[in-house]
Design a protein around this motif. Structure first.
Motif, short mmCIF file in Angstrom:
data_model
loop_
_atom_site.label_atom_id
_atom_site.label_comp_id
_atom_site.label_asym_id
_atom_site.label_seq_id
_atom_site.Cartn_x
_atom_site.Cartn_y
_atom_site.Cartn_z
N THR A 37 36.40 37.03 49.60
CA THR A 37 35.19 37.73 49.91
C THR A 37 34.12 36.52 49.79
O THR A 37 33.07 36.75 50.65
N GLU A 38 34.58 35.39 49.28
CA GLU A 38 33.44 34.22 49.33
C GLU A 38 34.17 32.94 49.69
O GLU A 38 35.14 32.62 48.66
N THR A 68 38.02 29.30 47.66
CA THR A 68 37.53 30.50 47.29
C THR A 68 37.94 30.88 45.87
O THR A 68 38.85 30.30 45.12
N TYR A 123 28.89 28.37 53.97
CA TYR A 123 29.37 29.73 53.06
C TYR A 123 29.59 31.12 53.95
O TYR A 123 28.77 31.36 54.57
N ASN A 124 30.90 31.41 53.87
CA ASN A 124 31.32 32.27 54.52
C ASN A 124 31.19 31.97 56.13
O ASN A 124 30.74 32.82 56.95
N TYR A 153 25.90 32.70 44.27
CA TYR A 153 26.30 33.72 44.73
C TYR A 153 27.27 34.59 43.59
O TYR A 153 27.03 34.15 42.64
#
Length: 972
Positions: free
Chosen positions: A137-138, A131, A156-157, A174
């Motif tokens: 957050t990602e 991350t 992804y996530n 992203y």
């Protein structure tokens, strides 16, 4: 092609529009600012314009000096870990671990292991998660597919995005993470922090390399160690305790590695299937076999396969898995990683040379290059097609170029080291084609100064000209000899030009000549009286009473008496330069120096004025009546000074038209169109129709009139430019019928009406002309050379303001005539009369208004003050000059032309003589009445004046006779 070749070498471009420069923003994670402040600035200065040097001043990176490459680390095999400080150890833990974490949580990388085979304690990496921020957050996960060990799953996530990265070179971008499939087995991940990771699947085992910037030194923890440049302190556990670098594999495993195992789902970055947690992938009872626990027989076999006892990683993997392919792959991977480190830490050669290479045609030019790469060997090549030699002296390389003729070329210097790290420089070749002794080269004025090669502009010395100073400059271009005399250029290398000597009467160098004042020297002028200097010469003049001799210098005295220049009444006496008048005996010279009066007595001196009137022209004949005394005893008698004058004054005027008084007599003359007969008094009319060419073509009918003549054109034609032209528009039926003939009259007499339309023409036996009036009220006609057509765009009959149009037209013509020569056409005496009075709106006569596709067509002419029409050329010029006036009045002029021009036609309508005025009377009638009244008043005044003069004259005569008779009676 050259740029593509250089990029394929991975070369460092140190100059030119594509050379290296510092990025302030990472293009992967801050593309907006990168595009705005890095790419756009570089493109604007170096690609789209010629200001790359200014960009280099702000971004002065031309070499790798000061560059510190990021640290590269490797995690591979069963598992072997190479730390950021280059410490290597084997760690066979089972579960999920913190691989790399920063103190401030800028990024974090975690790895998961699994058993290499079911019957062994050896483990391999099966997944990695990372991350880019502490808030997670990602999160990106890369896992080995358990069902298919040769496939990778990308999350992804928590969402599977493998399908979006199925093909090589597929990418996913992203906010803080970018993904790319480099090959079918390699997935690359780049974080906004500058950290990157390449995950590789080989033989069902996941290995990965990491690149970490130097900015994270002393800020990391985890299995990758304490990143500070010292590998001896890399083994710091979760509690912050350091394990000695030379500790055993078992101590490293228990006291360092296992402390970094994930301890909760909240700490973990991985995504779990239902009913699975971080604990599902670990075994608290798992203890691996360490290298010092391998039996000697197995180790010996592993050393043989791996190629030596120092191939620890290969030996360990074979002893644990008995998989020779896996062991050898571990060895190959480690060796390749070492090579990659060396290549990554290697810097390309440093090139120091000028960005410009200047050479002159016909001369040898040297380009000096300083190339350094400490501890490495350097090879130099020149990419370009031109004749050269390359010499080396240590780190100094010299390029020798002989440019014998003008041809264009460019080149690139390529410097490479043993690792094939390459630097290049492409100088701008500036070629000077000027002759060295005729001028110099300059870049000023070159349109594309960034082109390569760049052909310079020659700045020639004064004597030469041409693109390459190959021509002799013509000095006469800048020299104008006096009086346009022929100029001679001074051949190069001389400069300037020469002029012939100044002409006679001038002094100077031929270029500038000044007039010689010959009157200042007697050697040049030698005039008897006066000398007047002129341009280039002089003139002699004489005093009054003298005239210039034929020699141009001497002066001869004039005998005014012989030449009758004296104007003396009785006697003349010539003097030096003049004359004097004298009188007979008994007379006295008067104050005027010419007249003589009687010494004894003067009876009287009367001025008798007799008016000689003819055609309203006055002649005054002055009579002087003198009484001259005679000897005593004789009768005084009267004598007239000029008996002929008295006789001519007393008799009536014999001239039939014009009487002109002369000294002692008179002359008769005739008006235009008449000729004086042989008796000298009588005037008769000239029949112009008997003169060939009065009317220029046979079909024009000529009719004589007193003092003039008329030319008549047939119906359907107009008199124009001396001939009858056919109409393009039919004559209105109200003015002519198809059964009648019509003629156009081009009158050249004194009548103010220049053209007349006749309703019918009858060819009677007597050849007389019969005129019949139309049955309807006629409209104004258009006199010759006066009709004007104006086309008004956007105007029709319903909204056409006639009064406004007349007012603005009158104003335009008055303004135009203030500064221009305006004339009106006058038929009287065949002359043009200047227009002095203002034109009024009522002077504008509109003859026709027609709606057309182009606008409203208005046909009109303008009456002059004398009744004569205005010349159409002046009207057209005035309208064109006043376009803004018409626009302000609401009219848009779409076109204006002369009606009677060769390209125009006109429908001839009845004469303007019947145009009614505001009070109902035709204009011609009012004009005729006015003329009759004026002429009558003049005649009455003339009769009164003549009567008074005659009475005075007769009274003086009677008085003179009475006085003479009294004197005579008294004497006797």
């Amino acid at each position: 092609m050259l740029l593509r070749h250089l990029l394929s070498l991975g070369a460092l471009l140190v100059n030119g529009p594509y050379s290296s420069h510092v990025f302030r923003y990472n293009p992967f994670f801050n593309n907006l600012n990168y595009s705005r402040y890095d790419d756009e600035f570089h493109s604007t200065c170096c690609t789209r314009t010629q200001n790359c040097e200014l960009f280099r001043e702000r971004r002065p990176v031309k070499t790798c000096t000061g560059y510190v490459p990021p640290r590269q680390t490797l995690v591979w095999g069963d598992p072997h870990i190479n730390t950021l400080d280059d410490a290597t150890y084997t760690f066979n833990g089972l579960g999920e671990y913190v691989l790399l974490r920063t103190i401030n949580a800028d990024f974090e990388i975690q790895a998961r292991t699994k058993l290499a085979t079911p019957n062994t304690t050896a483990t391999v990496f099966s997944a990695v998660a990372l991350t880019s921020d502490k808030d997670r957050t990602e999160v990106v996960e890369i896992q080995v597919d358990n069902d298919k060990n040769q496939n990778l799953i990308i999350l992804y996530n928590g969402n599977d995005v493998s399908a979006n990265l199925s093909a090589v070179n597929d990418t996913l971008d992203y906010n803080t993470v970018s993904l790319a499939r480099e090959t079918q087995d390699v997935i690359s991940v780049a974080l906004s922090s500058g950290v990157s990771l390449n995950a590789t699947l080989r033989l069902g085992i996941l290995s990965f390399t990491m690149v970490v910037p130097e900015t994270y030194m002393k800020k990391t923890m985890g299995l990758q160690g304490n990143f500070d440049g010292d590998k001896t302190n890399d083994f710091v556990n979760r509690e912050g305790n350091m394990i000695p670098y030379n500790s055993s594999d078992a101590d490293i495993y228990h006291n360092f590695g296992q402390t970094w195992q994930i301890q909760s789902d909240q700490e973990s970055l991985f995504t779990y299937a239902p009913e699975r947690t971080y604990a599902s992938y670990s075994n608290p009872n798992h203890v691996p076999v360490f290298l010092d626990q391998i039996d000697p027989e197995t180790r010996a076999e592993a050393e043989r396969i791996c190629g030596g006892s120092n191939k620890i990683e290969c030996i360990f993997d074979y002893s644990q898995t008995k998989n020779e392919e896996l062991a050898l792959d571990t060895q190959t991977t480690m060796e390749q990683n070492e090579l990659n480190k060396r290549i990554g830490n290697n810097l390309p050669p440093v090139i120091e040379a000028s960005d410009n290479f200047m050479l002159t045609v016909g001369e040898t030019a040297l380009y000096t290059i300083n190339i350094t790469d400490p501890g490495d060997t350097i090879s130099v090549t020149i990419d370009g097609e031109f004749p050269y030699t390359l010499d080396q002296d240590g780190s100094l390389w010299t390029l020798n170029v002989i440019h014998s003729s003008l041809f264009e070329f460019s080149f690139t210097v390529i410097a490479s080291d043993s690792f094939n790290a390459t630097s290049v420089i492409t100088p701008q070749v500036r070629i000077c084609g000027c002759h060295t002794d005729r001028g110099s080269c300059t870049v000023e004025g070159v349109q594309n100064a960034s082109s390569n090669p760049l052909i310079l502009i020659c700045d020639c010395i004064e004597a030469y000209n041409g693109k390459y100073c190959e021509d002799d400059f013509d000095g006469c271009i800048e020299v104008s000899c006096f009086n346009d005399a022929p100029c001679t250029d001074v051949p190069a290398p001389g400069t300037g030009a020469t002029c012939p000597p100044c002409p006679s009467g001038y002094t100077g160098n031929g270029l500038i000549c000044d007039d010689i004042d010959e009157c200042n020297s007697t050697s040049t002028s030698n005039c008897s009286h006066f000398c007047n200097n002129t341009i280039g010469s002089y003139q002699c003049t004489c005093m009054s009473g003298y005239e210039l001799h034929s020699d141009g210098r001497s002066c001869n005295e004039i005998n005014e008496c012989k030449r009758l220049l004296d104007n003396c009444q009785q006697e003349c006496m010539n003097t030096d330069g003049s004359f004097s008048c004298s009188c007979y005996d008994g007379f006295l010279l008067q104050d005027d120096g010419r007249s003589c009066h009687s010494k004894l007595m003067i009876l009287t001196e009367n001025v008798c004025m007799i008016a000689c009137v003819s055609s309203f022209v006055f002649m005054i004949i002055t009579l002087r009546l003198k009484i001259v005394p005679v000897k005593v005893g004789m009768i005084y008698h009267l004598t007239w000074q000029t008996a002929q004058i008295l006789m001519s004054a007393q008799r009536a005027n014999p001239c039939t038209q014009i009487c002109i008084n002369t000294i002692g007599s008179f002359e008769c003359n005739c008006s235009d169109g008449f000729q004086l007969q042989s008796d000298g008094f009588t005037c008769t009319d000239i029949d112009e129709c008997l003169v060939l060419g009065s009317c220029q073509e046979p079909r024009i009918r000529c009719v004589n009139s007193p003092g003039s003549f008329d030319c008549f054109c047939p119906l359907g034609t107009v008199f124009q430019d001396g001939s009858c032209k056919v109409f393009l528009e039919p004559i209105p039926s109200s003015f002519a019928s198809s059964k009648s003939s019509a003629y156009f009259s081009s009158t050249v007499n004194s009548s103010p009406v220049m053209s007349t339309y006749f309703g019918s023409f009858t060819n009677s036996p007597s050849s007389s002309l019969a005129v019949s009036s139309p049955s309807v009220t006629p409209t104004p006609s258009l006199p010759e050379n006066s009709g004007v057509i104006v086309v008004l765009s956007g105007t029709d009959k319903s909204n056409f303001d006639i009064e406004s149009f007349k007012n603005v037209t009158a104003e335009a013509l008055n303004d135009y005539c203030i500064t221009n020569d305006c004339t009106s056409v006058s038929s009287e005496k065949r002359k043009r009369v200047a227009v002095n009075n203002l034109i009024e709106a009522n002077d504008i006569v509109i003859t026709e208004i027609t709606e057309t596709n182009n606008g409203l067509r208005v046909t009109f002419y303008i009456k002059g003050q004398s009744g004569s029409p205005f010349d159409a050329n002046a009207v057209v010029a005035a309208i064109k000059a006043a376009d803004s006036k018409y626009a302000n009045a609401g009219f848009t002029i779409a076109g204006v032309t002369i009606l009677n021009s060769p390209s125009s036609t006109i429908v001839v309508t009845p004469t303007a003589s019947v145009t009614p005025t505001d009070d109902g009377l035709p204009v011609v009638q009012i004009t005729g009445i006015t003329k009759v009244v004026v002429i009558g008043i003049l005649i009455i005044l003339i009769i009164i004046i003549i009567s008074i003069l005659w009475f005075i004259c007769e009274s003086d005569k009677k008085k003179a006779k009475v006085i003479a008779l009294v004197l005579f009676l008294r004497k006797n």
